[in-house]
Design an enzyme around this catalytic site. Sequence first.
Site, PDB file in Angstrom:
ATOM      1  N   CYS A  60      32.545  41.047  41.335  1.00 21.51           N
ATOM      2  CA  CYS A  60      33.824  40.922  42.040  1.00 21.51           C
ATOM      3  C   CYS A  60      34.496  42.287  42.216  1.00 21.51           C
ATOM      4  O   CYS A  60      34.507  43.120  41.308  1.00 21.51           O
ATOM      5  CB  CYS A  60      34.741  39.977  41.264  1.00 21.51           C
ATOM      6  N   CYS A  64      40.347  42.776  37.259  1.00 19.66           N
ATOM      7  CA  CYS A  64      41.101  42.025  36.244  1.00 19.66           C
ATOM      8  C   CYS A  64      40.533  42.348  34.841  1.00 19.66           C
ATOM      9  O   CYS A  64      39.340  42.126  34.595  1.00 19.66           O
ATOM     10  CB  CYS A  64      41.008  40.535  36.519  1.00 19.66           C
ATOM     11  N   CYS A  67      38.282  39.859  32.798  1.00 18.41           N
ATOM     12  CA  CYS A  67      37.245  39.060  33.461  1.00 18.41           C
ATOM     13  C   CYS A  67      35.839  39.654  33.373  1.00 18.41           C
ATOM     14  O   CYS A  67      35.610  40.810  33.733  1.00 18.41           O
ATOM     15  CB  CYS A  67      37.621  38.840  34.919  1.00 18.41           C
ATOM     16  N   CYS A 104      35.795  21.493  39.988  1.00 14.47           N
ATOM     17  CA  CYS A 104      36.461  22.758  40.336  1.00 14.47           C
ATOM     18  C   CYS A 104      35.413  23.829  40.579  1.00 14.47           C
ATOM     19  O   CYS A 104      34.639  24.155  39.670  1.00 14.47           O
ATOM     20  CB  CYS A 104      37.360  23.221  39.196  1.00 14.47           C
ATOM     21  N   CYS A 135      38.637  20.874  43.661  1.00 14.27           N
ATOM     22  CA  CYS A 135      39.474  22.046  43.412  1.00 14.27           C
ATOM     23  C   CYS A 135      38.619  23.270  43.718  1.00 14.27           C
ATOM     24  O   CYS A 135      37.416  23.262  43.458  1.00 14.27           O
ATOM     25  CB  CYS A 135      39.925  22.062  41.957  1.00 14.27           C
ATOM     26  N   CYS A 195      47.435  24.772  41.791  1.00 15.52           N
ATOM     27  CA  CYS A 195      47.087  24.889  40.374  1.00 15.52           C
ATOM     28  C   CYS A 195      47.308  26.355  40.028  1.00 15.52           C
ATOM     29  O   CYS A 195      46.602  27.227  40.549  1.00 15.52           O
ATOM     30  CB  CYS A 195      45.627  24.493  40.174  1.00 15.52           C
ATOM     31  N   ARG A 273      47.331  22.116  31.699  1.00 10.19           N
ATOM     32  CA  ARG A 273      45.916  22.106  31.309  1.00 10.19           C
ATOM     33  C   ARG A 273      45.641  23.059  30.156  1.00 10.19           C
ATOM     34  O   ARG A 273      45.913  24.255  30.258  1.00 10.19           O
ATOM     35  CB  ARG A 273      45.028  22.475  32.510  1.00 10.19           C
TER      36      ARG A 273
HETATM   37  N1  SAM Z   1      38.380  35.015  41.651  1.00 11.54           N
HETATM   38  C1  SAM Z   1      39.273  33.935  41.606  1.00 11.54           C
HETATM   39  C2  SAM Z   1      40.631  34.324  41.092  1.00 11.54           C
HETATM   40  O1  SAM Z   1      40.768  35.335  40.439  1.00 11.54           O
HETATM   41  O2  SAM Z   1      41.572  33.594  41.370  1.00 11.54           O
HETATM   42  C3  SAM Z   1      38.762  32.758  40.820  1.00 11.54           C
HETATM   43  C4  SAM Z   1      38.064  32.887  39.513  1.00 11.54           C
HETATM   44  S1  SAM Z   1      38.982  33.496  38.133  1.00 11.54           S
HETATM   45  C5  SAM Z   1      37.692  33.662  36.967  1.00 11.54           C
HETATM   46  C6  SAM Z   1      40.019  32.160  37.588  1.00 11.54           C
HETATM   47  C7  SAM Z   1      40.924  32.393  36.415  1.00 11.54           C
HETATM   48  O3  SAM Z   1      40.211  32.306  35.187  1.00 11.54           O
HETATM   49  C8  SAM Z   1      41.641  33.724  36.318  1.00 11.54           C
HETATM   50  O4  SAM Z   1      42.761  33.781  37.125  1.00 11.54           O
HETATM   51  C9  SAM Z   1      42.029  33.778  34.843  1.00 11.54           C
HETATM   52  O5  SAM Z   1      43.321  33.269  34.636  1.00 11.54           O
HETATM   53  C10 SAM Z   1      40.979  32.899  34.164  1.00 11.54           C
HETATM   54  N2  SAM Z   1      40.086  33.706  33.322  1.00 11.54           N
HETATM   55  C11 SAM Z   1      39.132  34.548  33.753  1.00 11.54           C
HETATM   56  N3  SAM Z   1      38.511  35.152  32.716  1.00 11.54           N
HETATM   57  C12 SAM Z   1      39.102  34.677  31.588  1.00 11.54           C
HETATM   58  C13 SAM Z   1      38.922  34.927  30.187  1.00 11.54           C
HETATM   59  N4  SAM Z   1      38.031  35.809  29.744  1.00 11.54           N
HETATM   60  N5  SAM Z   1      39.695  34.254  29.313  1.00 11.54           N
HETATM   61  C14 SAM Z   1      40.616  33.363  29.754  1.00 11.54           C
HETATM   62  N6  SAM Z   1      40.829  33.098  31.067  1.00 11.54           N
HETATM   63  C15 SAM Z   1      40.097  33.745  31.976  1.00 11.54           C
HETATM   64 FE1  SF4 Z   2      37.403  38.605  40.380  1.00 10.04          FE
HETATM   65 FE2  SF4 Z   2      37.480  37.738  37.877  1.00 10.04          FE
HETATM   66 FE3  SF4 Z   2      39.647  38.835  38.934  1.00 10.04          FE
HETATM   67 FE4  SF4 Z   2      38.796  36.394  39.801  1.00 10.04          FE
HETATM   68  S1  SF4 Z   2      39.568  36.902  37.768  1.00 10.04           S
HETATM   69  S2  SF4 Z   2      39.490  38.120  41.049  1.00 10.04           S
HETATM   70  S3  SF4 Z   2      36.584  36.685  39.587  1.00 10.04           S
HETATM   71  S4  SF4 Z   2      37.695  39.886  38.572  1.00 10.04           S
END
Ligand code: SAM
Ligand code: SF4
Length: 351
Positions: A60, A64, A67, A104, A135, A195, A273
């Site tokens: 990606c 973040c 992530c 989802c 979702c 959501c 949730r």
């Molecule tokens: N890329 C899209 C986005 O960022 O909206 C969708 C996927 S993203 C993985 C969805 C959510 O998962 C993130 O906004 C975050 O809140 C949660 N998330 C991701 N990695 C995580 C982690 N290591 N621990 C807890 N929540 C996590």
């Molecule tokens: Fe990309 Fe992960 Fe951020 Fe979603 S949470 S935008 S998958 S880096």
Amino acid sequence: MTTEAPRTEPRNDWTREEIAALFDLPFTELVFRAAEVHRANHPANEVQLSTLLSIKTGGCAEDCGYCSQSASANSGVKATKLMDVQAVLQRAAQAADQGSTRFCMGAAWRNPKDRDMPAIIEMVKGVREMGMETCMTLGMLTPQQADMLSEAGLDYYNHNIDTSPERYGEITTTRTMEDRLDTLSNVRMAGINVCSGGIVGMGETREDRVGFIHTLATLPDHPQSVPVNALVPVKGTVLGDMLADTPLAKIDDVEFVRTVAVARITMPHSMVRLSAGRESMSEMTQAMCFMAGANSIFTGDKLLTAPNAGDDTDAAMFARLGIKPMAISETQAQVEASRMPKGCVKLEAAE
Ligand code: SAM
Ligand code: SF4
Ligand code: DTB
């Protein structure tokens, strides 16, 4: 069991001071109040079940810090292409067999490209035909993309604000909180259920948790679903590594339950949730979250890339706690009731 307590009208004029005062309540008082709000607005012992599938993993462009799927992380997660529609539908059918009522689908994208939309739309239509709710979480959406998803019959769009507006820039630098709120607005305007929630345990302060809940509870409409994730610390991510170096930064269970309780009180009609992080959470902490108003979870042994509690463990927990899976009809009734009335009623917060 039914309750005599009156339904609570949602309001979106919460102040930060009111929310901070809720967080400051003695723990049992806070949980008691949250349980009252929960029982007045939802079936107290029913929990909605959703199943996640990563339809496009890793690589990606966003950074973040939590992530594993960011191209800037060193997590070892392999990047894949968008899954084939039929393979996705096969996984949805398995989830339905396991009793899940919502599927989802998540993609590690900054935003979907227009060329991705036909396959995405086929996935939404196919899952809906199985009688499950749908979702998606695909990153930022334009108003046109939101309309296309709405027309395809998408029930929910997940797009988290993750933390407080003040902390946002420390967690992700490749987009702003405003970008996130713009997509939420596009989703809401397209008539898709929102959501949106975030992550607790990223080394944030209590004030950040107040700001996080305040941002959600003062949206024009409360999100119909509010995921509260506990950070899953992944090696090779900025936050996973930071937490490994400073174990004291880990959120304590009491503060996690407090966050769930404050979400429940401030957004009384929303589904709250209990999301990522259950795998390393004790059954008792999860039980406290249900007591404090959490009423949905992700099932199965995997979230997107991280492990989840697993169906057998959850079935055993539900049996011990006397919790029943929520039927789709009940979820839909809850969501219908969650629409914000015109001229929100102001209720007293913590004295
Ligand atoms: N890329 C899209 C986005 O960022 O909206 C969708 C996927 S993203 C993985 C969805 C959510 O998962 C993130 O906004 C975050 O809140 C949660 N998330 C991701 N990695 C995580 C982690 N290591 N621990 C807890 N929540 C996590
Ligand atoms: Fe990309 Fe992960 Fe951020 Fe979603 S949470 S935008 S998958 S880096
Ligand atoms: C949400 O708030 N939590 C889910 C869902 N929305 C998409 C995702 C949790 C991801 C946990 C880390 C992983 O599996 O990689």
